[in-house]
Design an enzyme around this catalytic site. Structure first.
Site, PDB file in Angstrom:
ATOM      1  N   THR A 182       0.878  -1.176   0.000  1.00 18.51           N
ATOM      2  CA  THR A 182       0.000   0.000   0.000  1.00 18.51           C
ATOM      3  C   THR A 182       0.908   1.216   0.000  1.00 18.51           C
ATOM      4  O   THR A 182       2.057   1.132   0.417  1.00 18.51           O
ATOM      5  CB  THR A 182      -0.902   0.046   1.247  1.00 18.51           C
ATOM      6  OG1 THR A 182      -0.050   0.187   2.379  1.00 18.51           O
ATOM      7  CG2 THR A 182      -1.725  -1.198   1.385  1.00 18.51           C
ATOM      8  N   GLU A 332      -5.344  -4.393   0.051  1.00 18.81           N
ATOM      9  CA  GLU A 332      -5.485  -5.502   1.001  1.00 18.81           C
ATOM     10  C   GLU A 332      -6.499  -6.547   0.544  1.00 18.81           C
ATOM     11  O   GLU A 332      -6.677  -7.562   1.197  1.00 18.81           O
ATOM     12  CB  GLU A 332      -5.927  -4.971   2.379  1.00 18.81           C
ATOM     13  CG  GLU A 332      -4.859  -4.215   3.138  1.00 18.81           C
ATOM     14  CD  GLU A 332      -4.785  -2.737   2.797  1.00 18.81           C
ATOM     15  OE1 GLU A 332      -5.309  -2.349   1.730  1.00 18.81           O
ATOM     16  OE2 GLU A 332      -4.210  -1.970   3.582  1.00 18.81           O
ATOM     17  N   LYS A 441     -13.462  16.871  11.012  1.00 19.90           N
ATOM     18  CA  LYS A 441     -14.241  16.804  12.249  1.00 19.90           C
ATOM     19  C   LYS A 441     -14.412  18.215  12.797  1.00 19.90           C
ATOM     20  O   LYS A 441     -13.485  18.790  13.355  1.00 19.90           O
ATOM     21  CB  LYS A 441     -13.533  15.906  13.261  1.00 19.90           C
ATOM     22  CG  LYS A 441     -14.505  15.080  14.056  1.00 19.90           C
ATOM     23  CD  LYS A 441     -13.804  13.975  14.795  1.00 19.90           C
ATOM     24  CE  LYS A 441     -14.837  13.125  15.543  1.00 19.90           C
ATOM     25  NZ  LYS A 441     -14.209  12.106  16.358  1.00 19.90           N
ATOM     26  N   TRP A 446     -18.815  14.909  12.044  1.00 25.45           N
ATOM     27  CA  TRP A 446     -18.125  14.521  10.821  1.00 25.45           C
ATOM     28  C   TRP A 446     -18.756  15.219   9.620  1.00 25.45           C
ATOM     29  O   TRP A 446     -19.968  15.206   9.463  1.00 25.45           O
ATOM     30  CB  TRP A 446     -18.227  13.011  10.595  1.00 25.45           C
ATOM     31  CG  TRP A 446     -17.257  12.227  11.409  1.00 25.45           C
ATOM     32  CD1 TRP A 446     -16.248  12.727  12.180  1.00 25.45           C
ATOM     33  CD2 TRP A 446     -17.201  10.808  11.528  1.00 25.45           C
ATOM     34  NE1 TRP A 446     -15.565  11.696  12.768  1.00 25.45           N
ATOM     35  CE2 TRP A 446     -16.126  10.510  12.386  1.00 25.45           C
ATOM     36  CE3 TRP A 446     -17.942   9.759  10.978  1.00 25.45           C
ATOM     37  CZ2 TRP A 446     -15.780   9.206  12.721  1.00 25.45           C
ATOM     38  CZ3 TRP A 446     -17.595   8.467  11.319  1.00 25.45           C
ATOM     39  CH2 TRP A 446     -16.522   8.195  12.180  1.00 25.45           C
TER      40      TRP A 446
END
Ligand code: ADP
Length: 553
Positions: A182, A332, A441, A446
């Site tokens: 990654t 992944e 935030k 959020w």
């Protein structure tokens, strides 16, 4: 025990031998560095892959050896994609867009002992090779313009001098086939080992009609680099099905890609949104200039890796009659996770009703399971509103990172924490609102940067928009929008604010807009919000200072 099915191993050997026997005539087309097209068949690919196996064996490659590639998308890269795993060794795709120090870290961590490199990338290799003590051989894929330097091996000469390997070894389906890292925007990059089993099951999933539906009738063009999560499994699935393969080589500009799509009659192309934003812009401009393109063979364009803006999906469909398949995945998970397919009762509705469904990240493909969790590990409802972290599991989801780092992402109950903040609706469709690390935030609430970006990118003057969190004295963080205008446009901050104000609660609206020539990108072509935060993260604290200018690369 009588009466059970065979315990037949799921290995790439089967996909390879199947292609050799059933689809020897299918074409593999590669754009070379000099822009010419190299044409080969699956038969050629088979013989050359078998020669490569013998050659690599001669270099000491054994089961488990890591053989790295540093290469664009082309037929030779495909040969390495198969030859190495078919020997029981592990092909490790290095990301050529990373900083040499990062590549050095990754190659060292993986203990790569052979590197197969494009001639044009040898200078990059030489920037880090001294830092990787494991490398014993460098094999150069020459492009005809440069000589292969002394000390390095010439890929073509190696193949010429090697006999095609006749017998392929029997492999355990749980043996490792490929190693992908990654990009590691937080912390060090992490390796993910794909097994033969996971790669085969994933290739089959790519071919499901409710997924990407890749089939022998297709001409598939992975624009997504082969160093980005196995080019989303498309090369393996194409070989498995007998689909024609078209590789764009190093030429990833919109005009070259469109030319290849037209000329080679591509039916399925895949890449990240930034590539497609450029292509849509080109098609729009050419349409205005009455320059016609024949893309009638294109069945779908698979867009993933970052959120595909609804305005882009709409633009392709309504202005050019082209269909986008929006998909979500991760390194992944080999990497396909969800695909935005309509369910039967949604078909035939007005486009305005269909578009929001096509713009979600979709629902999981067969064998991937998903759930929505809060920070304390409690399951959240699938109501399309509640935001939580997406967790997944399945036969092509990693159970740990290579060399055991980053254990906190793998739960004891066998679920993988994706780090994506999402909602799931009652039908199972996922909508990504943010990556956890990009979330804004504000005063404990959020705010979805993706939703704001999508709204901004629906303004005709906006080519690219990325929303990021800037520090704020009162609210901790507030959203700020980075905007790239379409050439010839001149839109004001007030107009953009007016364009989106009715779609969101007022506290969601960006506090500031910064205009730039190009949004910084990650090594896989996604918007690089960490860089935006570095450059502009204090903009709401220090208002007297003009922000630094970001220039196009
Ligand atoms: P990197 O960390 O280098 O970006 P990946 O390509 O594996 O590596 O990134 C996976 C992540 O990309 C996902 O966790 C998600 O945040 C994002 N992503 C992938 N596909 C989509 C999509 N269709 N919409 C929004 N985000 C996506």
């Amino acid at each position: 025990m009588l009466g059970r099915m065979m315990d037949f191993p799921l290995t790439l050997t089967h996909l390879f031998e199947r292609a050799e026997r059933l689809f020897p005539g299918r074409p593999i087309v590669s754009r070379k560095a000099d822009r010419s097209l190299a044409r080969a068949t699956v038969k050629d690919f088979g013989v050359r892959t078998r020669r490569l196996m013998s050659a690599l064996e001669g270099l000491g490659v054994q089961p488990g050896t890591r053989v790295a590639t540093l290469a664009w998308n082309h037929a030779q890269h495909l040969e390495v994609y198969f030859a190495v795993p078919l020997m029981g060794a592990i092909v490790h795709t290095l990301n050529l867009r990373l900083h040499p120090n990062e590549i050095a870290y990754i190659a060292d961590h993986a203990e790569d002992s052979v590197v197969v490199v494009d001639a044009s990338l040898v200078p990059l290799l030489e920037k880090f090779i001294d830092k990787v003590p494991w490398i014993r051989h460098v094999v150069v894929i020459a492009d005809g313009t440069t000589e292969v330097k002394g000390g390095y091996l010439d890929y073509e000469k190696l193949l010429e001098g090697a006999e095609p390997r006749a017998e392929l070894p029997q492999l355990d389906e749980r043996a490792a086939a490929m190693l992908c890292y990654t990009s590691g925007t937080t912390g060090n990059p992490k390796g993910v080992l794909y097994t033969h089993r996971s790669t085969c099951l994933h290739a089959m999933a790519v071919c499901l009609r409710d997924s990407l539906g890749l089939a022998s009738m297709d001409t598939a063009m992975p624009v997504v680099p082969m160093f980005h999560a196995a080019a989303w499994g498309i090369p393996y699935a194409a070989i498995a099905t007998g689909a024609k393969l078209v590789f764009p080589g190093p030429h990833l500009d919109p005009a070259s890609i469109v030319e290849l799509m037209e000329g080679e009659e591509v039916t399925l192309a895949a890449g990240v949104p930034t590539i497609w934003l450029g292509i849509l812009d080109l098609l729009d401009r050419d349409r205005k200039a009455e320059k016609a393109h024949d893309l009638s063979r294109v069945r779908t364009m698979v867009i993933g890796g970052a959120a595909a803006p609804p305005a882009m999906i709409d633009g392709f469909k309504t202005r050019h009659g082209l269909e986008v398949t929006h998909a979500w995945g991760m390194t992944e998970m080999n990497p396909l996770g969800t695909v935005a397919r309509l369910k039967p009762d949604m078909v035939g509705q007005a486009w305005d009703t269909e578009l929001p469904v096509r713009a979600t990240q979709g629902f999981p493909v067969m064998f991937v399971e998903h759930r929505l969790m809060d920070e304390s590990g409690k399951a959240l409802p699938w109501d399309g509103k509640t935001m939580g972290e997406l967790e997944v599991r399945g036969p092509w989801v990693a159970s740990s990172y290579f060399a055991d780092e980053g254990k906190d992402r793998f739960t004891e109950t066998g679920w993988f924490k994706t780090g994506d903040v999402v909602t799931i609706d009652p039908e199972g469709y996922v909508t990504i609102t943010d990556r956890a690390k990009d979330v804004v935030k504000s005063g404990g609430e959020w705010i979805s940067s993706v939703a704001l970006e999508n709204a901004l990118m629906s303004h005709p003057a906006v080519l690219e928009a990325a929303v990021f969190a800037a520090a704020h004295p009162k609210w901790d963080e507030r959203p700020v929008a980075a905007i790239v205008q379409r050439p010839g446009s001149d839109v004001s901050e007030e107009e953009l604010a007016g364009h989106i104000k009715d779609q969101f609660a007022s506290y969601w609206l960006p506090d500031a807009y910064v205009f730039m020539d190009q949004i910084p990108r990650t090594s896989t072509g996604k918007f690089l919000k960490t860089r935006l935060r570095e450059l502009y993260g204090d903009i709401l604290l220090v208002t007297s200072q003009p922000p630094p200018a970001v220039k196009a690369k």
